[in-house]
Design a protein around this motif. Structure first.
Motif, mmCIF file in Angstrom:
data_model
loop_
_atom_site.group_PDB
_atom_site.id
_atom_site.type_symbol
_atom_site.label_atom_id
_atom_site.label_comp_id
_atom_site.label_asym_id
_atom_site.label_seq_id
_atom_site.Cartn_x
_atom_site.Cartn_y
_atom_site.Cartn_z
ATOM 1 N N ARG A 47 43.643 41.785 27.828
ATOM 2 C CA ARG A 47 43.183 43.104 28.240
ATOM 3 C C ARG A 47 42.561 42.982 29.626
ATOM 4 N NH1 ARG A 47 39.998 43.989 22.574
ATOM 5 N NH2 ARG A 47 41.815 44.234 21.212
ATOM 6 N N ILE A 48 43.207 43.604 30.597
ATOM 7 C CA ILE A 48 42.817 43.425 31.988
ATOM 8 C C ILE A 48 41.375 43.868 32.231
ATOM 9 C CG2 ILE A 48 43.409 43.940 34.380
ATOM 10 C CD1 ILE A 48 45.534 42.395 32.853
ATOM 11 N N GLN A 49 40.999 45.028 31.716
ATOM 12 C CA GLN A 49 39.649 45.548 31.968
ATOM 13 C C GLN A 49 38.577 44.627 31.391
ATOM 14 O OE1 GLN A 49 39.671 49.543 30.420
ATOM 15 N NE2 GLN A 49 40.527 50.403 32.312
ATOM 16 N N LEU A 212 50.453 39.621 33.596
ATOM 17 C CA LEU A 212 49.331 40.555 33.518
ATOM 18 C C LEU A 212 49.778 41.989 33.820
ATOM 19 C CD1 LEU A 212 46.480 38.467 35.185
ATOM 20 C CD2 LEU A 212 46.769 38.998 32.761
ATOM 21 N N SER A 216 49.759 45.260 31.011
ATOM 22 C CA SER A 216 49.144 46.570 31.224
ATOM 23 C C SER A 216 50.105 47.725 30.979
ATOM 24 C CB SER A 216 48.603 46.665 32.659
ATOM 25 O OG SER A 216 49.663 46.589 33.594
#
Length: 342
Positions: A47-49, A212, A216
């Motif tokens: 999860r990027i965030q 990545l 997303s």
């Protein structure tokens, strides 16, 4: 005993027990292939965030690791200069090793015109000493570090990726197909930019970025949990690495280098741990920042899997790639400084 440890130990036992002949060239290809396929599979679940939340403390911890490597390896090199021929060259190689990883050792050794046997023996010493520390980091050391460092945010959620999940064969084929597509595009980018596939830093950077970006995208949610399949390829990598760890050449010809490496690694590790404690860095960030500096991105993935913490994986990969970039400069600079002072 975790599955990663079991795979390591089986490989080491087979190699050093001469159970059967080991082809290192073939194993290098197996290790490389399993890692480049496993890496995007693991990153597709990131999860990027969440990862961005941990970028700043990871960068701080990695900076402390680099500072520790520069100072301690430089001091050990200066101390050994009167006892060890070409100590300045070895010190430069170890500086690159402790800030960027194994590829920097080869590059710095060539840049400093180090003897060929130094390249082999320094890496053999690293396999023995660094491998022992790595085994500790994925077995008993996290429990010890937990007594001295604060908990990692979200640590109670680590169990979510530890659960065994059955995935249909059709879905696994789809997951593998996406991973292979990412690998192919990354290889194409690397070849287009450099004219070959030898630039490991660019290849891993491309793999990480594409994986990545794919993570997303909503369409990748249909793939399901790609983590178990990615972890399988990490186990293949662990077996191959264990099979390449033959310690007899080191015992026969490299005891001085082993002593040199022991002083450098132990002092660097101790100073890094003390500085991280001083700056109140959390446990998992301490561990993964040292892995990023000492071992490089492929081991960040492995240790993050062992810690059951995929939240820090992207940040750990980012600083390890930074270490690849600066390791050669730092290693050559430290070597020439020691040569001048000694």
């Amino acid at each position: 005993m975790s599955s990663i440890i079991a795979c390591y130990l089986i490989g080491i036992a087979v190699s050093n027990g001469r159970v059967w002949a080991v082809d290192n060239n073939f194993l290098e290809n197996v290790a490389a292939a399993s890692m480049v396929i496993g890496l995007p599979l693991l990153l597709l679940g990131v999860r990027i965030q969440d990862s961005l939340k941990y970028a700043r403390p990871m960068l701080l911890a990695f900076g402390l690791c680099c500072f520790s490597g520069l100072l301690c390896t430089g001091l050990v090199g200066y101390y050994m200069a009167g006892e060890f021929p070409d100590a300045w060259k070895v010190s430069g190689m170890l500086t690159g090793l402790y800030t960027g990883g194994t590829p920097n050792v080869q590059a710095i050794g060539l840049a400093l015109d180090a003897p060929a046997d130094y390249l082999v023996l320094v890496q053999a010493a690293d396999v023995l000493l660094g491998g022992a520390y790595l085994l500790g980091l994925i077995t008993f050391l996290p429990a010890i570090y937990a007594r001295f460092y604060r908990k990692t945010p979200g640590e109670e959620e680590h169990v979510e990726i530890a659960a065994v999940e059955k995935v249909a064969a059709e879905k696994q084929l789809a997951q593998t197909g996406v991973a292979l597509a990412i690998v192919a595009i990354s290889a194409g980018v690397t070849f287009a930019v450099t004219g070959g596939l030898d630039n490991v830093t660019l290849l891993i950077l491309s793999l990480t970025t594409l994986a990545l970006v794919a993570a997303s995208m909503p369409i990748t949610q249909r793939l399901g949990n790609t983590y178990p399949l990615g972890e399988y390829f990490i186990l293949v990598f662990s077996v191959a690495l264990g099979l390449m760890a033959d310690f007899r050449e080191l015992a026969a010809n490299g005891m001085d280098l082993l002593y040199f490496s022991f002083l450098a690694l132990s002092s660097t590790t101790l100073l890094h741990l003390l500085l991280c404690r001083l700056f109140n860095v959390d446990r998992d960030t301490v561990i993964l920042s040292s892995v990023a500096g000492f071992y490089g991105p492929v081991f960040v993935v492995q240790v993050a899997a062992a810690l059951k913490n995929k939240r820090l994986m992207a940040a750990g990969l980012a600083v390890s790639l930074l270490g690849f970039g600066i390791g050669n400069y730092l290693g050559v600079s430290v070597a020439n400084l020691i040569r001048y002072l000694a």
